[in-house]
Design an enzyme around this catalytic site. Structure first.
Site, short mmCIF file in Angstrom:
data_model
loop_
_atom_site.label_atom_id
_atom_site.label_comp_id
_atom_site.label_asym_id
_atom_site.label_seq_id
_atom_site.Cartn_x
_atom_site.Cartn_y
_atom_site.Cartn_z
N THR A 1 1.75 -1.73 10.07
CA THR A 1 1.63 -3.10 9.59
C THR A 1 0.42 -3.82 10.17
O THR A 1 -0.26 -4.58 9.46
CB THR A 1 2.89 -3.90 9.91
N ASN B 1 14.00 -9.50 13.45
CA ASN B 1 12.75 -9.74 12.75
C ASN B 1 12.94 -9.50 11.26
O ASN B 1 13.28 -8.39 10.84
CB ASN B 1 11.67 -8.81 13.31
N ALA C 1 0.80 -1.23 0.00
CA ALA C 1 0.00 0.00 0.00
C ALA C 1 0.83 1.27 0.00
O ALA C 1 0.33 2.33 -0.38
CB ALA C 1 -0.94 0.01 1.21
N GLY C 2 2.07 1.20 0.42
CA GLY C 2 2.86 2.41 0.61
C GLY C 2 3.47 2.94 -0.68
O GLY C 2 3.65 2.22 -1.67
N HIS D 1 25.00 7.79 -27.51
CA HIS D 1 26.38 7.49 -27.89
C HIS D 1 27.35 8.23 -26.99
O HIS D 1 27.05 9.27 -26.41
CB HIS D 1 26.65 7.85 -29.35
N GLY E 1 14.30 -4.81 14.67
CA GLY E 1 13.57 -5.36 15.79
C GLY E 1 14.23 -6.66 16.21
O GLY E 1 14.36 -7.59 15.40
#
Length: 397
Positions: free
Chosen positions: A85, A163, A8-9, A314, A138
Site C-alpha cells: 500500500t 484499521n 492495481a491488484g 428453463h 490491524g
C-alpha cells in the site's frame, strides 16, 4: 481535496472471476465496485481523482475515461509491480499537491464518513472500526484524539478498534513512505509509514466508522456487498412489463428489457438492459441481473450476482451464487446452496479449501461456462472460465 484510489491488484483470491478483469471491475448492483467508491466520494464533495492501476488497467481506463461522464476529473498512474500500500500511494505523488483521501477500490464506504474524514486537519487520519474479532485486522491503539500504536493482527489485541483502510493524508506522508522498509511479507505497508510518523511525534488522528464498511476480498463477499447496495435502490422501469407479471418491492428494470407474463419478482432486484425475463420465473430478493441476460421458463434465482450475457433457459435453480459473463445453463441445472447438516459451507481459494463462514452458498462460476442438461452442482463449487459439464453430471468440491 483529491481521492487516491488503489485499483492495481488482480485480486487472486477472487479467481476465476478476475481472470479477465481486475477485482474492482466486478459488478455489484450492476455497476463495477470501483464506480460505487467513486460515487461515494462524489457525494462527499470530491471531484478530483487519482486511480493507481496495474492489472488489466485498460478495462478501468476504458470504462471511466477522464471522468467526464460523472462530472469529475480522473488521472491515472500505473503501479508496475504490486509492492504494498505504501508503494502504491507513493506512485500517486506526482498528482497530489495537498491533502487527499485514500481508499481501496474494492471497499464500500458511506459518503457521510468521508464527509467527516475530510474535516480533519491532522497530517494523517485513520478510519477505525470497532469489531468483535480484532485479531484478524490491524489494531489501532488510541489515547485521547491520537493514534499511539498500530499493531498488525496481534494474538492478544489491546483494543477492539481496527484499521478500516480509509485514510486522510497531507503530503508529509510521502516523506515517510520514502523511509519505509519492506515488511516480513516483503511489501511496503502504509501502516509502517504511519507508525513512524507517530514515533516522530506527528499527530495522527482517527475517525470512527459507524456505517457501511464492506471489504470485498473473497468471491462470496460479493453477495453481502450486492445485498447492501440493493437495499438502497428505488423502483424504476425503463423496459416493458407485461400485464400478468408480478413485481413486489423495489425493482429496477433497464431499457430494452421485457418481463413476460407469469414472472414473479420480489425486490430488491436490479435487472439490466436488453434482458428477456420469463415467462413463469421466480426472481427472489437481493439479486442483480446484468445486461443481455435471459431468465427463462421455470427458473428460480435467489440472492445472486448474474453477470452480462448469461443465459438461464428453463427449469433451473440458482441460489446464493456468483455467475460470470456469458455463461449458459442447460435445462434442469440445479445449484445446491445449503448443507444437509446446516454447517458452514467450504469452498476453494487459491487451491485451498476454506471455511466461508456462510450457511448458504451455491456456485462461484467463471466466464463462458456451459452446463449440460440436468447438471447438479453441489455447495461451494468453483468452476473455472470456459468450463463445462456433461448432461446429468454431478459436480462436487
Amino acid at each position: 481535496m483529491k481521492a487516491v484510489i488503489l485499483a492495481a491488484g488482480e485480486g487472486t483470491r477472487m479467481r476465476p472471476l478476475t481472470v479477465a478483469r481486475p477485482k474492482v471491475m466486478l459488478p455489484l448492483a450492476n455497476k463495477p465496485m470501483l464506480e460505487h467508491v467513486v460515487q461515494a466520494c462524489i457525494q462527499a464533495g470530491i471531484k478530483e481523482f487519482v486511480m493507481v492501476t496495474g492489472y488489466k488497467e485498460e478495462t478501468i481506463k476504458a470504462y471511466f475515461g477522464d471522468g467526464n461522464k460523472w462530472g469529475v476529473h480522473i488521472d491515472y498512474v500505473t503501479q508496475e509491480k504490486q509492492l504494498g500500500t505504501a508503494h502504491a500511494i507513493g506512485c500517486a505523488r506526482q498528482y497530489v499537491d495537498g491533502r487527499f483521501v485514500q481508499l481501496n477500490g474494492d471497499m464500500l464506504v458511506d459518503p457521510l464518513h468521508l464527509e467527516k474524514l475530510i474535516k480533519h486537519n491532522e497530517a494523517a487520519v485513520i478510519s477505525v472500526k470497532a469489531v468483535e474479532n480484532p485479531s484478524e485486522f490491524g489494531v489501532i491503539v488510541t489515547e485521547g484524539d491520537k493514534v499511539v500504536r498500530i499493531i498488525e493482527k496481534p494474538l492478544d489485541p489491546p483494543a477492539k478498534t481496527v484499521n478500516a483502510g480509509i485514510y486522510l493524508f497531507d503530503t508529509t506522508i510521502f516523506d515517510y513512505i520514502d523511509k519505509t522498509q519492506p515488511s516480513p511479507r516483503n511489501e511496503y505497508e502504509i501502516t509502517d509509514s504511519m507508525q513512524m510518523m507517530v514515533n516522530d511525534g506527528i499527530h495522527v488522528g482517527f475517525e470512527p466508522l459507524t456505517n457501511i464498511w464492506l471489504d470485498v476480498g473473497r468471491p462470496w463477499d460479493m453477495l453481502d456487498a450486492n445485498k447492501a447496495l440493493l437495499e438502497k435502490i428505488k423502483s424504476k422501469c425503463e423496459g416493458t412489463v407485461e400485464p400478468m407479471a408480478t413485481l413486489h418491492g423495489d425493482v429496477v428494470i433497464g431499457e430494452g428489457t421485457i418481463v413476460r407474463n407469469g414472472a414473479y419478482i420480489i425486490g430488491p432486484v436490479v435487472i439490466g438492459k436488453n434482458c428477456d425475463i420469463g415467462p413463469n420465473c421466480f426472481i427472489r430478493p437481493s439479486t442483480s441481473i446484468g445486461n443481455n441476460v435471459h431468465i427463462g421458463n421455470g427458473v428460480e434465482v435467489k440472492n445472486c450476482v448474474i453477470m452480462d450475457g448469461t443465459k438461464i433457459g428453463h427449469l433451473t435453480y440458482i441460489g446464493d451464487s456468483v455467475v460470470g459473463y456469458s455463461c449458459n445453463f442447460g435445462a434442469g441445472t440445479k445449484v445446491a446452496n445449503l448443507r444437509h447438516d446446516g454447517k458452514n459451507i467450504k469452498s476453494v481459494i487459491k487451491g485451498k479449501r476454506v471455511d466461508t463462514g456462510r450457511r448458504k452458498l451455491g456456485v462461484i462460476m467463471g466466464d463462458d461456462v456451459h452446463t449440460g442438461i440436468n447438471t447438479s452442482i453441489n455447495v461451494g463449487v468453483v468452476i473455472e472460465n470456459g468450463g463445462g459439464t456433461k448432461p446429468g453430471e454431478v459436480l462436487m468440491q
